[in-house]
Structure formats: structure tokens, C-alpha cells
Design a protein around this motif. Structure first.
Motif, PDB file in Angstrom:
ATOM      1  N   THR A  73    -113.088 -68.658  54.324  1.00  0.00           N
ATOM      2  CA  THR A  73    -114.426 -68.365  53.803  1.00  0.00           C
ATOM      3  C   THR A  73    -114.512 -68.636  52.305  1.00  0.00           C
ATOM      4  OG1 THR A  73    -113.756 -66.061  53.662  1.00  0.00           O
ATOM      5  CG2 THR A  73    -115.132 -66.659  55.526  1.00  0.00           C
ATOM      6  N   LEU A 110    -109.477 -58.311  68.849  1.00  0.00           N
ATOM      7  CA  LEU A 110    -108.924 -57.556  67.711  1.00  0.00           C
ATOM      8  C   LEU A 110    -108.721 -56.080  68.083  1.00  0.00           C
ATOM      9  CD1 LEU A 110    -108.155 -57.564  64.670  1.00  0.00           C
ATOM     10  CD2 LEU A 110    -110.528 -56.966  64.189  1.00  0.00           C
ATOM     11  N   ARG A 120    -115.829 -53.730  53.386  1.00  0.00           N
ATOM     12  CA  ARG A 120    -116.531 -53.328  54.614  1.00  0.00           C
ATOM     13  C   ARG A 120    -115.700 -53.662  55.867  1.00  0.00           C
ATOM     14  NH1 ARG A 120    -121.517 -51.715  55.802  1.00  0.00           N
ATOM     15  NH2 ARG A 120    -122.283 -52.202  57.880  1.00  0.00           N
ATOM     16  N   GLU A 121    -115.035 -54.826  55.824  1.00  0.00           N
ATOM     17  CA  GLU A 121    -114.198 -55.213  56.966  1.00  0.00           C
ATOM     18  C   GLU A 121    -113.037 -54.229  57.138  1.00  0.00           C
ATOM     19  OE1 GLU A 121    -113.021 -59.331  56.960  1.00  0.00           O
ATOM     20  OE2 GLU A 121    -114.991 -59.951  56.263  1.00  0.00           O
ATOM     21  N   TYR A 159    -101.035 -51.068  59.476  1.00  0.00           N
ATOM     22  CA  TYR A 159    -101.616 -52.290  60.038  1.00  0.00           C
ATOM     23  C   TYR A 159    -102.338 -53.080  58.945  1.00  0.00           C
ATOM     24  CZ  TYR A 159    -104.349 -55.265  63.210  1.00  0.00           C
ATOM     25  OH  TYR A 159    -104.906 -56.345  63.864  1.00  0.00           O
ATOM     26  N   ARG A 211    -125.408 -51.438  62.361  1.00  0.00           N
ATOM     27  CA  ARG A 211    -125.325 -52.778  61.775  1.00  0.00           C
ATOM     28  C   ARG A 211    -124.263 -53.643  62.457  1.00  0.00           C
ATOM     29  NH1 ARG A 211    -124.786 -51.757  55.532  1.00  0.00           N
ATOM     30  NH2 ARG A 211    -124.479 -54.008  55.617  1.00  0.00           N
ATOM     31  N   ASN A 238    -121.414 -54.294  62.651  1.00  0.00           N
ATOM     32  CA  ASN A 238    -120.079 -54.281  62.034  1.00  0.00           C
ATOM     33  C   ASN A 238    -119.066 -55.180  62.739  1.00  0.00           C
ATOM     34  OD1 ASN A 238    -120.735 -52.699  59.889  1.00  0.00           O
ATOM     35  ND2 ASN A 238    -120.062 -50.787  60.815  1.00  0.00           N
ATOM     36  N   LEU A 239    -119.476 -56.397  63.003  1.00  0.00           N
ATOM     37  CA  LEU A 239    -118.522 -57.372  63.545  1.00  0.00           C
ATOM     38  C   LEU A 239    -117.866 -58.102  62.375  1.00  0.00           C
ATOM     39  CD1 LEU A 239    -120.751 -58.856  66.384  1.00  0.00           C
ATOM     40  CD2 LEU A 239    -119.008 -57.079  66.580  1.00  0.00           C
ATOM     41  N   LEU A 240    -116.685 -58.610  62.605  1.00  0.00           N
ATOM     42  CA  LEU A 240    -116.020 -59.378  61.545  1.00  0.00           C
ATOM     43  C   LEU A 240    -116.577 -60.807  61.560  1.00  0.00           C
ATOM     44  CD1 LEU A 240    -112.358 -58.100  61.862  1.00  0.00           C
ATOM     45  CD2 LEU A 240    -114.130 -57.380  60.304  1.00  0.00           C
ATOM     46  N   PRO A 241    -117.209 -61.220  60.460  1.00  0.00           N
ATOM     47  CA  PRO A 241    -117.959 -62.479  60.473  1.00  0.00           C
ATOM     48  C   PRO A 241    -117.110 -63.729  60.660  1.00  0.00           C
ATOM     49  CG  PRO A 241    -117.854 -61.567  58.251  1.00  0.00           C
ATOM     50  CD  PRO A 241    -117.285 -60.532  59.158  1.00  0.00           C
ATOM     51  N   THR A 242    -115.828 -63.634  60.304  1.00  0.00           N
ATOM     52  CA  THR A 242    -114.988 -64.844  60.390  1.00  0.00           C
ATOM     53  C   THR A 242    -114.387 -65.039  61.783  1.00  0.00           C
ATOM     54  OG1 THR A 242    -113.179 -63.514  59.540  1.00  0.00           O
ATOM     55  CG2 THR A 242    -114.361 -64.879  57.944  1.00  0.00           C
ATOM     56  N   ILE A 301    -114.379 -51.377  58.941  1.00  0.00           N
ATOM     57  CA  ILE A 301    -114.535 -51.691  60.376  1.00  0.00           C
ATOM     58  C   ILE A 301    -113.196 -51.568  61.084  1.00  0.00           C
ATOM     59  CG2 ILE A 301    -115.125 -53.510  62.017  1.00  0.00           C
ATOM     60  CD1 ILE A 301    -117.038 -54.641  59.822  1.00  0.00           C
ATOM     61  N   ILE A 329    -112.057 -48.886  64.155  1.00  0.00           N
ATOM     62  CA  ILE A 329    -111.570 -49.222  65.501  1.00  0.00           C
ATOM     63  C   ILE A 329    -110.074 -48.907  65.649  1.00  0.00           C
ATOM     64  CG2 ILE A 329    -113.362 -50.888  66.046  1.00  0.00           C
ATOM     65  CD1 ILE A 329    -111.542 -53.138  65.340  1.00  0.00           C
TER      66      ILE A 329
END
Lengths: 229, 357
Positions: free
Chosen positions: B3, A109, B262-263, B276, A94, A96-100, B266, B270
Motif C-alpha cells: 500500500t 485471518l 485501526r488494523e 501475535y 464500520r 472493520n475489514l482489513l483493506p489490503t 481489528i 478478533i
């Protein structure tokens, strides 16, 4: 070539209330440095769990995982995070990128988290952006990109810090045939030109053909391992 | 932050109100005290004489001293003039001090009023008001004013800064308060202001049971910490303001972290460490707070301007010191409010977080 991933008798049991579910039941796997391996098998066979354990996102219940000579069993959560930061890149189905964040922000990042904020990381970023054909999309947000472009951004983010291992969980699962081919060609290029070790999960036999070796899983076991037909 | 603009604006406003509350409450108390102090200094006396058990703040202690004491004080060497004053607080339209004065003696100590309009206290029902009081109530020369349940004739409007905002004749106020021949305080003017200590020593010989104060020393005591209950009041208001800021930031950051589970997954995938992610949440709340502090300071100046227009007798003192303190208090409360959401976010299981819809 030496083994960069070595998995020995790996077991992983999830507890769902009082029920125990064995996702991995004694998995043994070796991946050599620079190898491109596809992991195939039906849904629920434990492919993603294996990837998560190898990537240090979750600890194993039993068994050993060695990454580039480091035994994950001896590491605490912070040390596993550090190892993931330095040696592993993840690509997900999916994206999984950060939308903002913009494309540039998403890739930068990863550099920021890895602590690479100097010119070298900028050079690596430029090189990977060029290779993945994202130069014209750097200022766009994920919602403004096609699925194929988003997955290319995710690959760029995963490899920008030059990790030794790239773990890809169904990277073409949400893409059409054309974009799937594009993404797989790029992964293959990364493997061939830069010696990037790749462990990829897929349901698609055509996608698996891009790899050097295919490993089949079923019910938490490795069934067979062999060259693509 | 961008947002969810409504939530961001509400959070910023909550912090702004926290800062505004602190600056306003402190500004009002300090402003009123400073203004009272200035007016007291404007009397021009070097020494004041009060009863032994009097409150530091005049107007609440009655008038227990016989006016004849003025004659004794006037005989002391180096004393130029003495005037008895009866101080009475009026609660009509807010607390305002009224001085009952003997016009000639008061002029001798203070140098006299500077009249903007009208004349002095010629008849028993005359009243003088200062220009600030007149402006705040839109008073016109010659009109009747109700004070202490009596009608008075506005005989003059004087420049502010001579102790009180309203002045009646001493004998009239004594009659009204049932304290004929009594005074609350004596203001003493010296021939040489450097002789305060020596004169005080001489006065103590003849009036051992009275409180004799160096005016400068008295003025230095006019701070919030010396007003009974005021420090506690300020502490309560600041605590309420801190609670508002802390709770709003807590709710904002908690709901933000739930939304962005979810962020967080993510970021962890990574390689983002717990530290952090913890810092990331704190930085975001700190940024919200900084905007809130800026807005709060701006609102404070705006409120002061509006209060100044409608209630000129309510001075609000905004000092860099209290701006900095209010900002620091807001920042600390916000960081405390963001700590729990930050800890929760940093401890999220990455796989569960990645699977969060």
C-alpha cells in the motif's frame, strides 16, 4: 437453558484527564445460550461500553462478567484475549475489514489467529461463505464490495471459528434498508439454524424486532427487558 | 508493504545500502590485501630479510639496510639467489608500490618478467609498469610518466604479479630517496624450497639483528587484523551501516504502525494476542530486510563490476562468508529497529485503536 452471559452490578468509569465519566452504573444482564438479544438506547447510554466489557476488550471498574462460566475478573489481558479468540465474535458498524486483504484473506485471518489452519476450518469457512452468499466475492478486496457485502464478510469472519457468542455493535448502522434486512435475516438464520447466541446493539426499532428479547438502556442503567412487540 | 510502495522501496534500498557498505568496505580491504599478497608470492622467493623494526607492510619503512648484506646471504648454504629491493610508496593517483630493483638479481630470484611490450630497465630513467597499472592509466609504451616528482620513460609493460606495479632501477631510486647503497628488503631464492627452516637458522647465525621471515609465514600475516587501525576502520563503517539500517527500519515500522492503528484494533478484536501482533511487525520488517539484503548483494556485484572497469588496480573481494555476515548484521539491526514499534503496536488499547481515524 443456562446463562452464557451473566453481568452483575457492572460499573465502568472512564477517566478523561481529571474528569471521571461513568459509562456503566450498575448493569445487570443475563443472556441465555442460543438467545438473540437486542440492546437499545440513546447514544452515550453505555451500550457499546457494555459490549466492549463483555467482549473483554476493556476491563470493568467494578462488578462481574461471566462468559460461559468464566469470570472475566479473574483473567489478565492475555487470558481475556484468549477467551475472546475462542468464544467471541465481533461485528462492527464500520465493518472493520482489513483493506489490503481479499474477502478470503479477511475470513482466513480469523482462522489463522484462532490457530485453525486445518481442513476443518476450511470446511467451516466454505459453509459460512456459502450461507452468506460470498462465494463469488472471495477474491475481491473490501473496497470492491458494497456495504452490505462488506458487513456479510465481517459476519463471516466473526462466526467462522464457531464462537459461542456474537457481539454486534450497530451492524446495520451504515446500511440501507435492503441491505439491513439482508444482514438481519442472516443473523437470524445463524441464531435459528445454528443456535448462535447474539447480543446486538441497535438504534433502529425495526432491527430490534428480529431478536428474541429487547433490553433498553439509559444513562448507564438497564431500564427494562422484554419481548419484541 | 504494497500500500505504500515508495516507503517500501526506500526501506529496501536503505537496507541494501547497509549491506553494500559492509560488503564494499570489507571487500576492498580484503581485496587489496589479497592482491598484494598474491603479488608478493609472485616474486618467487622463499625467504625475505628486513630490518628488525620494520612494518609488516612494506613501503612505509624506508631503506635502512646496506646492500652488501646480499653478498653475505648469497654465501649461505642452499641459497640460489639473493636480490636487494628498495620499496617506495608512490601516492600519485592512489597508493602504489614502486620496487627499486637490480634487474639481473631480480630476474634470478623471480624467473624474470614476462614482457607484454617493450624491454627491461636499460637506462636510469626507464620505468616498467605492469599491465593492470598500464590499463588503469591508459599508458602507452615510450611515453613519459611522472613519478616521485621526476619524469621517467616507460620502457616496458610486464605481466602483473611480481611484487609491485612499478619498477625502477635500484640505484636510481636510491638516489631519489637519498639512500645510496641501501635496501628495504632482500628476497632470497633457495635451491630447495624444503630447506627454508634450515637456511633461516643458518642466516640467523650471521644476521642476528635482522628480521628473517619464511615467505609463507609472512603471507599468512597479511590479514586485515594485522594492519594497524584497519580493523577499527571496518568496525566504524559497519557500525555506521548498522545505524542507517536500524534507524530506517525503525522509522518505517513506527510510521506504518501509526498508520495501521485501526488494523491493530481489528486484529485485537478478533483475538490476536500481543505476541501475535509483535511477531507480525517483526515478520514484516524481516521481509523488507530480506529484499534489502538481496538488493544489497546484487548492488555489490554491480559496483564491483563498475569499479573494475574504471579502477582496475582496486580489487574488491566478495566472499560468501562476508555476504552471510552482512546479511546477518542487516537482519539483526532491522529486527532491533522494529522491536520498539512492534512493542508499541502490541500494547495498543484495542478500543482506542478501533476508534483511531
Amino acid at each position: 437453558m443456562s446463562d452464557i452471559i451473566r453481568v452483575e452490578n457492572l460499573r465502568k468509569v472512564y477517566r478523561l484527564g481529571k474528569v471521571e465519566v461513568a459509562a456503566l452504573r450498575g448493569v445487570n444482564l443475563r443472556v441465555e445460550e442460543g438467545e438473540f438479544v437486542s440492546l437499545v438506547g440513546p447514544s452515550g447510554c453505555g451500550k457499546s461500553t457494555l459490549l466492549h466489557v463483555i467482549g473483554g476488550l476493556t476491563p470493568p471498574t467494578a462488578g462481574r462478567v461471566q462468559l460461559d462460566g468464566t469470570d472475566l475478573n479473574g483473567l489478565n489481558d492475555a487470558q481475556r484475549t484468549e477467551l475472546r479468540k475462542q468464544k467471541i465474535g465481533f461485528v462492527f458498524q464500520r465493518y472493520n475489514l482489513l483493506p489490503t486483504l481479499t474477502v478470503y484473506g479477511n475470513i482466513a485471518l480469523a482462522c489463522h489467529i484462532a490457530g485453525n489452519r486445518n481442513g476443518a476450518s476450511r470446511a467451516a469457512m466454505n459453509s459460512i461463505v456459502k450461507m452468506l452468499g460470498l462465494e463469488a466475492r472471495l477474491d475481491h478486496r473490501p473496497a470492491e464490495l458494497s456495504g452490505g457485502e462488506q458487513q456479510r464478510v465481517a459476519i463471516a469472519r466473526a462466526v467462522v471459528n464457531r464462537p459461542k457468542i456474537l457481539l454486534a455493535d450497530e451492524p446495520t448502522g451504515s446500511l440501507d434498508t435492503e441491505n439491513s434486512e439482508l444482514v438481519m435475516n442472516m443473523l437470524q438464520e445463524l441464531n435459528h439454524k445454528h443456535g448462535q447466541t447474539i447480543l446486538l446493539i441497535t438504534h433502529n426499532p425495526e432491527v430490534a424486532l428480529y431478536s428474541d428479547r429487547i433490553v433498553s438502556m439509559r444513562d448507564g442503567h438497564i431500564l427494562e427487558s422484554g419481548l419484541p412487540a | 508493504m504494497t500500500t505504500r510502495p515508495v516507503r517500501t522501496v526506500l526501506s529496501v534500498m536503505a537496507v541494501a545500502i547497509e549491506v553494500l557498505l559492509i560488503i564494499m568496505v570489507v571487500g576492498l580491504t580484503h581485496g587489496v590485501l589479497q592482491e598484494s599478497t598474491k603479488r608478493l608470492q609472485g616474486v618467487g622467493a622463499e625467504i625475505m630479510v628486513q630490518p628488525q623494526t620494520t612494518s609488516l607492510f612494506m613501503g612505509f619503512s624506508g631503506a635502512p639496510m646496506p646492500v652488501q648484506i646480499a653478498d653475505k646471504l648469497a654465501e649461505v648454504e642452499d641459497v640460489k639467489a639473493v636480490t636487494p629491493v628498495m620499496v617506495q610508496a608512490s601516492t600519485e593517483g592512489g597508493i602504489t608500490l614502486i620496487y627499486g630493483i637490480e634487474p639481473a638479481g631480480f630476474d634470478a630470484v623471480t624467473g624474470g618478467f614476462r614482457f607484454i611490450e617493450g624491454h627491461g630497465l636499460e637506462s636510469p630513467d626507464d620505468v616498467l609498469v605492469d599491465d593492470v597499472y598500464a590499463a588503469s592509466r591508459n599508458l602507452k609504451l615510450g611515453q613519459n610518466i611522472e613519478l616521485l616528482n621526476q619524469q621517467f620513460h616507460l620502457a616496458g609493460i610486464v605481466e602483473h604479479g611480481k611484487g609491485a606495479r612499478l619498477f625502477l632501477r635500484l640505484d636510481r631510486l636510491q638516489d631519489l630517496m637519498g639512500s645510496v647503497g641501501k635496501a628495504s628488503v632482500f628476497f632470497v631464492k633457495l635451491t630447495d624450497s624444503k630447506q627454508v627452516a634450515a637456511v633461516l637458522e643458518r642466516m640467523r647465525q650471521i644476521l642476528p639483528n635482522y628480521q628473517l621471515r619464511d615467505m609463507q609465514e609472512y603471507v599468512s600475516l597479511m590479514i586485515a587484523g594485522n594492519v594497524p587501525g584497519l580493523s577499527n576502520f571496518i568496525t566504524v563503517i559497519i557500525s555506521l551501516a548498522v545505524a542507517i539500517g536500524l534507524l530506517v527500519i525503525f522509522v518505517t515500522m513506527y510510521s506504518t504502525m501509526v498508520e495501521r492503528t485501526r488494523e491493530i484494533g481489528i486484529l485485537k478484536s478478533i483475538g490476536a494476542s500481543k505476541v501475535y501482533i509483535f511477531h507480525l511487525v517483526l515478520r514484516e520488517s524481516a521481509l523488507l530486510t530480506v529484499f534489502g539484503i538481496g538488493a544489497g548483494i546484487g548492488m555489490s556485484y554491480a559496483v564491483r563490476a563498475v569499479v573494475g572497469m574504471f579502477f582496475p588496480t582496486l580489487p574488491i573481494l566478495i566472499t560468501p562468508n562476508w555476504i552471510a555476515r552482512a546479511g546477518a548484521i542487516a537482519l539483526v539491526s532491522s529486527i532491533c529497529g522494529a522491536c520498539y514499534p512492534a512493542i508499541r503496536a502490541s500494547q495498543r488499547d484495542p478500543i482506542e485503536a478501533l476508534a483511531y481515524e
